[in-house]
Motif scaffolding. Structure first.
Motif, PDB file in Angstrom:
ATOM      1  N   UNK A  41       0.821  -1.211   0.000  1.00  0.00           N
ATOM      2  CA  UNK A  41       0.000   0.000   0.000  1.00  0.00           C
ATOM      3  C   UNK A  41       0.855   1.261   0.000  1.00  0.00           C
ATOM      4  N   UNK A  42       0.349   2.280  -0.701  1.00  0.00           N
ATOM      5  CA  UNK A  42       1.009   3.584  -0.734  1.00  0.00           C
ATOM      6  C   UNK A  42      -0.013   4.656  -0.343  1.00  0.00           C
ATOM      7  N   UNK A  43       0.140   5.221   0.850  1.00  0.00           N
ATOM      8  CA  UNK A  43      -0.758   6.248   1.392  1.00  0.00           C
ATOM      9  C   UNK A  43      -2.191   5.750   1.577  1.00  0.00           C
ATOM     10  N   UNK A  44      -2.405   4.462   1.493  1.00  0.00           N
ATOM     11  CA  UNK A  44      -3.732   3.876   1.678  1.00  0.00           C
ATOM     12  C   UNK A  44      -3.768   3.262   3.076  1.00  0.00           C
ATOM     13  N   UNK A  45      -4.641   3.788   3.932  1.00  0.00           N
ATOM     14  CA  UNK A  45      -4.654   3.408   5.335  1.00  0.00           C
ATOM     15  C   UNK A  45      -5.212   1.995   5.540  1.00  0.00           C
ATOM     16  N   UNK A  46      -4.643   1.298   6.529  1.00  0.00           N
ATOM     17  CA  UNK A  46      -5.029  -0.081   6.802  1.00  0.00           C
ATOM     18  C   UNK A  46      -6.519  -0.247   7.109  1.00  0.00           C
ATOM     19  N   UNK A  47      -7.163   0.653   7.893  1.00  0.00           N
ATOM     20  CA  UNK A  47      -8.593   0.463   8.154  1.00  0.00           C
ATOM     21  C   UNK A  47      -9.455   0.467   6.893  1.00  0.00           C
ATOM     22  N   UNK A  48      -9.157   1.369   5.960  1.00  0.00           N
ATOM     23  CA  UNK A  48      -9.899   1.392   4.698  1.00  0.00           C
ATOM     24  C   UNK A  48      -9.684   0.091   3.933  1.00  0.00           C
ATOM     25  N   UNK A  49      -8.428  -0.344   3.885  1.00  0.00           N
ATOM     26  CA  UNK A  49      -8.126  -1.573   3.152  1.00  0.00           C
ATOM     27  C   UNK A  49      -8.789  -2.778   3.814  1.00  0.00           C
ATOM     28  N   UNK A  51     -11.599  -2.779   5.526  1.00  0.00           N
ATOM     29  CA  UNK A  51     -13.031  -2.741   5.206  1.00  0.00           C
ATOM     30  C   UNK A  51     -13.278  -3.228   3.782  1.00  0.00           C
ATOM     31  N   UNK A  52     -12.394  -2.849   2.877  1.00  0.00           N
ATOM     32  CA  UNK A  52     -12.521  -3.316   1.488  1.00  0.00           C
ATOM     33  C   UNK A  52     -12.468  -4.837   1.425  1.00  0.00           C
ATOM     34  N   UNK A  53     -11.463  -5.432   2.050  1.00  0.00           N
ATOM     35  CA  UNK A  53     -11.310  -6.884   1.998  1.00  0.00           C
ATOM     36  C   UNK A  53     -12.478  -7.602   2.668  1.00  0.00           C
ATOM     37  N   UNK A  54     -12.960  -7.059   3.769  1.00  0.00           N
ATOM     38  CA  UNK A  54     -13.983  -7.737   4.546  1.00  0.00           C
ATOM     39  C   UNK A  54     -15.372  -7.596   3.951  1.00  0.00           C
ATOM     40  N   UNK A  55     -15.670  -6.424   3.349  1.00  0.00           N
ATOM     41  CA  UNK A  55     -17.058  -6.154   2.985  1.00  0.00           C
ATOM     42  C   UNK A  55     -17.300  -5.718   1.535  1.00  0.00           C
ATOM     43  N   UNK A 186     -14.351  -7.521  10.256  1.00  0.00           N
ATOM     44  CA  UNK A 186     -15.100  -8.707   9.829  1.00  0.00           C
ATOM     45  C   UNK A 186     -16.412  -8.884  10.586  1.00  0.00           C
ATOM     46  N   UNK A 187     -16.688  -8.014  11.542  1.00  0.00           N
ATOM     47  CA  UNK A 187     -17.912  -8.144  12.319  1.00  0.00           C
ATOM     48  C   UNK A 187     -17.915  -9.370  13.214  1.00  0.00           C
TER      49      UNK A 187
END
Length: 218
Positions: A41-49, A51-55, A186-187
């Motif tokens: 990742x480049x400047x892409x925050x882990x929480x956003x990533x 959420x993308x993977x999970x949902x 992941x809830x």
């Protein structure tokens, strides 16, 4: 991801971002199931990533398989959304809007007619949407990325014997997420996350998170 692959990924991110400015970016490998994995990742925050993977991965119109179906090496968000049901596209647009992303471009590299890696370029409002001439400027870099990847052996991604949930957790571990962040993304409850981790350790014959990531990605 090996040190050589990491160096190539960083070079690709830098080269693409210099040619066509991006607010956020990611380099990734593509596994045998045409799923993106092993992200850099480049400047892409882990929480956003996370959420993308999970949902939201399932709603992504620029997944590798969907980009390949469009048949172009550089695919815009507009092109991808045109191939999705409207409701699915709206769901993905809402996710992007929550993170102030107004446009995305995907670059997919193939070796021997098999997709092996990709680059995502994302733009926030200050940069605006990607223009047609900018997409054309990405094409020569796409060719160079394919040549570089052809000289490398494909990197290993998450083992196919893992369940879909275990794959999600393993990828979040790869991104450095804590148990709490994994549970939130992941809830799941923390005890459930810990149970999945125990099962992952047992399946892979490792005793901690560092060994797990090394076993799957190095």
């Amino acid at each position: 991801m090996t040190s050589t692959a990491q160096a190539l990924g960083r070079y690709c991110l830098q080269a693409f971002s210099q040619q066509v400015p991006a607010s956020l970016a990611a380099f990734y490998r593509i596994d045998a199931e045409q799923q993106a994995c092993d992200f850099l990742l480049q400047d892409l925050q882990a929480p956003m990533h996370a959420r993308y993977l999970a949902h939201y991965r399932a709603y992504d119109p620029l997944q590798p398989g969907r980009c390949l179906a469009i048949g172009q090496p550089v695919v815009s968000l507009r092109q991808g959304l045109a191939c999705l049901p409207e409701a699915q596209g709206q769901t993905y647009r809402r996710f992007l809007a929550q993170h102030q992303v107004v446009d995305v471009v995907e670059i997919i590299a193939q070796v021997d007619a098999r997709p092996v890696a990709g680059v995502s370029l994302l733009r926030c409002p200050d940069l605006g949407q990607f223009q047609a001439d900018e997409l054309e400027r990405l094409l020569p870099l796409h060719g160079l990325m394919q040549l570089a990847l052809a000289s490398q052996a494909p990197a290993r991604c998450v083992s196919p014997e893992l369940t879909p949930r275990e794959r999600q957790i393993a990828e979040l571990l790869r991104q450095g997420c804590s148990n709490k962040l994994i549970a939130r993304a992941l809830g799941l409850g923390l005890p459930t996350v810990k149970t999945h981790l125990i099962n992952l350790f047992r399946k892979l014959g490792v005793s901690n998170r560092t060994e797990l990531v090394a076993q799957l990605y190095l």
